[in-house]
Design an enzyme around this catalytic site. Structure first.
Site, PDB file in Angstrom:
ATOM      1  N   ARG A 158      22.903  10.743  -9.828  1.00 51.60           N
ATOM      2  CA  ARG A 158      22.417   9.437  -9.250  1.00 51.60           C
ATOM      3  C   ARG A 158      21.424   9.304  -8.308  1.00 51.60           C
ATOM      4  NH1 ARG A 158      26.501   5.530  -9.924  1.00 51.60           N
ATOM      5  NH2 ARG A 158      27.736   5.613 -11.901  1.00 51.60           N
ATOM      6  N   ARG A 167      21.789   2.822  -5.285  1.00 54.64           N
ATOM      7  CA  ARG A 167      21.624   1.686  -4.197  1.00 54.64           C
ATOM      8  C   ARG A 167      21.664   2.301  -2.701  1.00 54.64           C
ATOM      9  NH1 ARG A 167      26.894  -1.000  -6.766  1.00 54.64           N
ATOM     10  NH2 ARG A 167      27.259   1.349  -6.912  1.00 54.64           N
ATOM     11  N   ARG A 218      15.851  -3.652  -7.903  1.00 57.81           N
ATOM     12  CA  ARG A 218      17.014  -4.240  -8.891  1.00 57.81           C
ATOM     13  C   ARG A 218      16.954  -5.748  -8.684  1.00 57.81           C
ATOM     14  NH1 ARG A 218      23.242  -3.854  -8.922  1.00 57.81           N
ATOM     15  NH2 ARG A 218      23.112  -5.837  -7.715  1.00 57.81           N
ATOM     16  N   ASP A 221      22.328   4.419 -18.161  1.00 55.75           N
ATOM     17  CA  ASP A 221      23.509   4.526 -17.862  1.00 55.75           C
ATOM     18  C   ASP A 221      24.177   4.964 -19.134  1.00 55.75           C
ATOM     19  OD1 ASP A 221      25.420   3.319 -15.486  1.00 55.75           O
ATOM     20  OD2 ASP A 221      26.761   3.223 -17.506  1.00 55.75           O
ATOM     21  N   TYR A 249      36.186   4.431 -21.399  1.00 54.51           N
ATOM     22  CA  TYR A 249      35.757   3.008 -20.954  1.00 54.51           C
ATOM     23  C   TYR A 249      35.800   2.092 -22.044  1.00 54.51           C
ATOM     24  CZ  TYR A 249      33.508   4.783 -16.631  1.00 54.51           C
ATOM     25  OH  TYR A 249      33.106   5.290 -15.489  1.00 54.51           O
TER      26      TYR A 249
HETATM   27  O1  CP3 Z   1      21.289   9.822 -11.798  1.00 58.85           O
HETATM   28  C1  CP3 Z   1      20.677   8.964 -11.789  1.00 58.85           C
HETATM   29  O2  CP3 Z   1      19.875   8.889 -10.937  1.00 58.85           O
HETATM   30  C2  CP3 Z   1      20.378   8.289 -13.305  1.00 58.85           C
HETATM   31  C3  CP3 Z   1      20.862   7.035 -13.457  1.00 58.85           C
HETATM   32  C4  CP3 Z   1      22.509   7.198 -13.659  1.00 58.85           C
HETATM   33  C5  CP3 Z   1      23.057   5.896 -13.660  1.00 58.85           C
HETATM   34  N1  CP3 Z   1      24.511   6.011 -13.992  1.00 58.85           N
HETATM   35  C6  CP3 Z   1      22.756   4.551 -12.928  1.00 58.85           C
HETATM   36  C7  CP3 Z   1      23.652   3.565 -12.322  1.00 58.85           C
HETATM   37  C8  CP3 Z   1      23.274   8.061 -14.266  1.00 58.85           C
HETATM   38  C9  CP3 Z   1      23.109   9.384 -15.111  1.00 58.85           C
HETATM   39  C10 CP3 Z   1      24.579   7.128 -14.679  1.00 58.85           C
HETATM   40  C11 CP3 Z   1      25.702   7.782 -15.455  1.00 58.85           C
HETATM   41  C12 CP3 Z   1      27.084   7.095 -15.167  1.00 58.85           C
HETATM   42  N2  CP3 Z   1      27.300   5.937 -15.223  1.00 58.85           N
HETATM   43  C13 CP3 Z   1      28.193   7.947 -15.267  1.00 58.85           C
HETATM   44  C14 CP3 Z   1      28.531   9.204 -15.175  1.00 58.85           C
HETATM   45  C15 CP3 Z   1      28.145   9.771 -13.854  1.00 58.85           C
HETATM   46  C16 CP3 Z   1      29.413   9.728 -12.991  1.00 58.85           C
HETATM   47  O3  CP3 Z   1      29.170   9.232 -11.942  1.00 58.85           O
HETATM   48  O4  CP3 Z   1      30.344  10.558 -13.385  1.00 58.85           O
HETATM   49  C17 CP3 Z   1      29.316   7.166 -15.331  1.00 58.85           C
HETATM   50  C18 CP3 Z   1      30.783   7.402 -15.085  1.00 58.85           C
HETATM   51  C19 CP3 Z   1      28.720   5.776 -15.263  1.00 58.85           C
HETATM   52  C20 CP3 Z   1      29.195   4.239 -15.522  1.00 58.85           C
HETATM   53  C21 CP3 Z   1      29.075   3.316 -14.277  1.00 58.85           C
HETATM   54  N3  CP3 Z   1      27.891   2.792 -14.252  1.00 58.85           N
HETATM   55  C22 CP3 Z   1      29.746   2.822 -13.107  1.00 58.85           C
HETATM   56  C23 CP3 Z   1      31.098   3.227 -13.093  1.00 58.85           C
HETATM   57  C24 CP3 Z   1      29.186   2.066 -12.522  1.00 58.85           C
HETATM   58  C25 CP3 Z   1      29.420   1.230 -11.261  1.00 58.85           C
HETATM   59  C26 CP3 Z   1      29.804   2.187 -10.335  1.00 58.85           C
HETATM   60  C27 CP3 Z   1      28.875   1.846  -9.146  1.00 58.85           C
HETATM   61  O5  CP3 Z   1      28.162   3.097  -8.661  1.00 58.85           O
HETATM   62  O6  CP3 Z   1      28.451   0.791  -9.073  1.00 58.85           O
HETATM   63  C28 CP3 Z   1      27.814   2.045 -13.313  1.00 58.85           C
HETATM   64  C29 CP3 Z   1      26.633   1.281 -12.733  1.00 58.85           C
HETATM   65  C30 CP3 Z   1      25.403   2.413 -12.284  1.00 58.85           C
HETATM   66  N4  CP3 Z   1      24.898   2.808 -13.059  1.00 58.85           N
HETATM   67  C31 CP3 Z   1      24.588   1.915 -11.019  1.00 58.85           C
HETATM   68  C32 CP3 Z   1      23.421   2.890 -10.983  1.00 58.85           C
HETATM   69  C33 CP3 Z   1      22.468   3.119 -10.107  1.00 58.85           C
HETATM   70  C34 CP3 Z   1      24.813   1.149 -10.073  1.00 58.85           C
HETATM   71  C35 CP3 Z   1      24.405  -0.398 -10.349  1.00 58.85           C
HETATM   72  C36 CP3 Z   1      23.910  -1.083  -9.479  1.00 58.85           C
HETATM   73  O7  CP3 Z   1      22.807  -1.046  -9.006  1.00 58.85           O
HETATM   74  O8  CP3 Z   1      24.738  -1.777  -8.963  1.00 58.85           O
END
Ligand code: CP3
Length: 371
Positions: free
Chosen positions: A40, A44, A53, A90, A167
Site C-alpha cells: 500500500r 492516503r 484522488r 485494488d 468480500y
Molecule cells: O500497495 C499499493 O500501493 C497498491 C495499491 C493497492 C490498493 N489496494 C489501493 C487501495 C493494493 C495492492 C490493494 C490491495 C487490497 N485491497 C487488499 C489486499 C491488501 C491488504 O491490505 O491486505 C485488500 C484487502 C483490499 C480491499 C480494500 N480496498 C479495502 C478493504 C479498502 C478500504 C480500506 C481502506 O484502506 O480504506 C480498499 C480501498 C483502497 N485500496 C485504498 C487504496 C489506496 C483506499 C481508497 C481511498 O483512496 O480512499
C-alpha cells in the site's frame, strides 16, 4: 486491438531494468543491500495521493484513469528510495468486473450491491474476459511500466480466491466472516464452486498483467489467517498453489510472492507451492521462518525467499524506535548467515495515519544496514 494483442511488441520496447536488487534477492543471488518496498505504498498517508484522488473524484475512477493511476504509483518512488513499484489498483476489481456492483462508503470501506448468497447468484457470475472488462488495469500496467523507464521492477497483483470470496459473499469487509464460514461448514461444495470460478479469473488476470508489463506478481491472501488450519489447506492454499503452478507454466521467469496474513504457522503448507517467496506478517520471527523453510526445502522445489514483516504500527514510533526495530528485523532475517533471499517490507499495508517522514526512516534504515 486489445492491449494483450500488441503488448508483446510493447514489451520489447520497455527500458532495461536499472535496479534488480529485489529480483536478485528472490533468486538468492548476492545483493549490495536489502531490497525494500511497502504494501500500500501509494495511498492516503501521502498528501499528493489525496490531491490526485480528489481530482479523479473517487477511488475506482482513480483506478480506471490511466494517467492518474500511473501518477499515484510513481508518487512514493519520488519521495523514497524504494526497490519496487506496485500497480495502483485494488483486489476487488475482479468481483467488480463480475458485476457485483462495487462501491466505497466513506469510513466503511468497500461494499457490494449484489453479494453471492444463492446458487442463482453463483450461476449468474460470468467467466471474465480480462482483456475486455479489466482492460483499464492492463492499460495502467503498460503505462506504469513505460513511465518507470527501468527504474525498479513493477509488481502486478491479485487477491487470492479465498480473500476475494469473503468480500463477494459478505458484501464487504467482515470481522467474523459469518456467511462465508457458514457456507464453508454447511455447504462446502457451494464455496468450492465459487473459489473455482474466481481462481480461473485470477490466473487469466495475472497472466494478462504480465503480458501488459508486470515483472513480478504478488497474491494477497489477506484473510487466509482467519481460517482453521485444515480449512486453510482446503479452501485457500489449494487454490493459491494451483494459480502459482499455472502461472509458472505460462511465465516461468516471473517471480511470484504469496502473502498470507496470519499464515506464519503454516509456512510448511505454503512451502508446498511453486511460489518464489512467502510474505509474512509481524507475528512471525524471520529467523524461525527461514529455518522452517530450510527444513521444508525439497531438492526439486524452488527455494523460498521471505518478505516482510515490520508491524506497520512501528511507523507511529519515533525515528530512533523505527531504526532499532529495523535493525532487529534484519538481524533476524540474516541470522541464518545467508545474506540474500530476503525482501524487507511491512507485515501488512501502511496505514493512512503514518507520517511520510517515518516511512522514509524505515526505507533508509533498511538500506543503511550493513550486510
Ligand atoms: O500497495 C499499493 O500501493 C497498491 C495499491 C493497492 C490498493 N489496494 C489501493 C487501495 C493494493 C495492492 C490493494 C490491495 C487490497 N485491497 C487488499 C489486499 C491488501 C491488504 O491490505 O491486505 C485488500 C484487502 C483490499 C480491499 C480494500 N480496498 C479495502 C478493504 C479498502 C478500504 C480500506 C481502506 O484502506 O480504506 C480498499 C480501498 C483502497 N485500496 C485504498 C487504496 C489506496 C483506499 C481508497 C481511498 O483512496 O480512499
Amino acid at each position: 486491438m486489445s492491449v494483450s494483442d500488441n503488448s508483446n511488441s510493447l514489451k520489447q520496447n520497455f527500458a532495461p531494468l536499472k535496479n534488480d536488487r529485489l529480483l536478485r534477492a528472490l533468486r538468492f543471488e548476492t545483493v549490495d543491500t536489502t531490497p525494500v518496498w511497502m504494501m500500500r505504498q501509494a495511498g492516503r498517508y501521502l498528501p499528493e495521493y489525496k490531491a490526485t484522488r480528489a481530482e479523479a473524484g473517487d477511488f475506482m475512477s482513480l483506478c480506471k484513469d490511466t494517467a492518474r493511476a500511473t501518477e499515484v504509483t510513481l508518487q512514493p518512488l519520488r519521495r523514497f528510495d524504494l526497490d519496487a513499484a506496485i500497480l495502483f489498483s485494488d483486489i476487488l476489481t475482479i468481483p467488480d468486473a463480475m458485476g457485483l456492483g462495487l462501491y466505497f462508503e466513506t469510513g466503511e470501506g468497500p461494499k457490494f450491491k449484489y453479494p453471492i448468497r444463492t446458487q442463482a447468484d453463483l450461476d449468474r457470475l460470468p467467466t471474465l474476459d480480462v482483456n475486455d472488462s479489466l482492460d483499464y488495469v492492463m492499460r495502467a500496467v503498460t503505462s506504469i511500466r513505460t513511465a518507470l523507464n527501468g527504474q525498479v521492477p513493477l509488481f502486478g497483483f491479485s487477491g487470492s480466491p479465498w480473500t476475494l470470496a469473503t468480500y463477494m459473499i459478505e458484501g464487504g469487509s467482515s470481522k467474523d466472516y459469518r456467511y462465508t464460514k457458514g457456507f464453508l461448514y454447511s455447504k462446502p461444495e457451494f464455496l468450492h464452486q465459487l473459489l473455482e470460478k474466481i481462481a480461473v479469473s485470477v490466473i487469466d488476470y495475472l497472466d494478462a498483467q504480465v503480458v501488459a508489463g508486470a515483472q513480478i506478481l504478488q497474491i494477497f491472501d489477506s484473510w487466509g489467517g482467519a481460517l482453521g488450519h485444515r480449512q486453510f489447506i482446503e479452501f485457500s492454499h489449494a487454490y493459491n498453489k494451483r494459480i502459482v503452478a499455472e502461472l509458472k507454466v505460462r511465465h516461468p521467469d516471473i517471480p511470484v510472492v504469496l502473502f498470507t496474513k496470519g499464515g506464519g504457522l503454516w509456512l510448511d503448507t505454503q512451502a508446498d507451492s511453486e511460489a518464489d517467496a512467502l510474505g509474512l506478517d509481524w507475528t512471525m520471527p524471520l529467523d524461525r521462518a527461514r529455518q522452517v523453510l530450510t527444513e521444508q526445502h525439497k531438492p526439486l522445489q524452488r527455494k523460498k525467499a521471505v518478505q516482510g514483516n515490520l508491524d506497520p504500527a512501528t511507523l507511529y514510533g519515533s525515528p530512533e524506535t523505527i531504526r532499532a526495530e529495523v535493525k532487529l528485523m534484519l538481524d533476524s532475517a540474516y541470522a541464518c548467515g545467508e545474506k540474500t533471499g530476503y525482501v524487507a517490507n511491512l507485515g501488512h499495508g501502511i496505514t493512512q495515519w503514518v507520517n511520510p517522514d517515518n516511512a522514509k526512516v524505515f526505507i533508509d534504515a533498511v538500506h543503511d544496514y550493513k550486510l
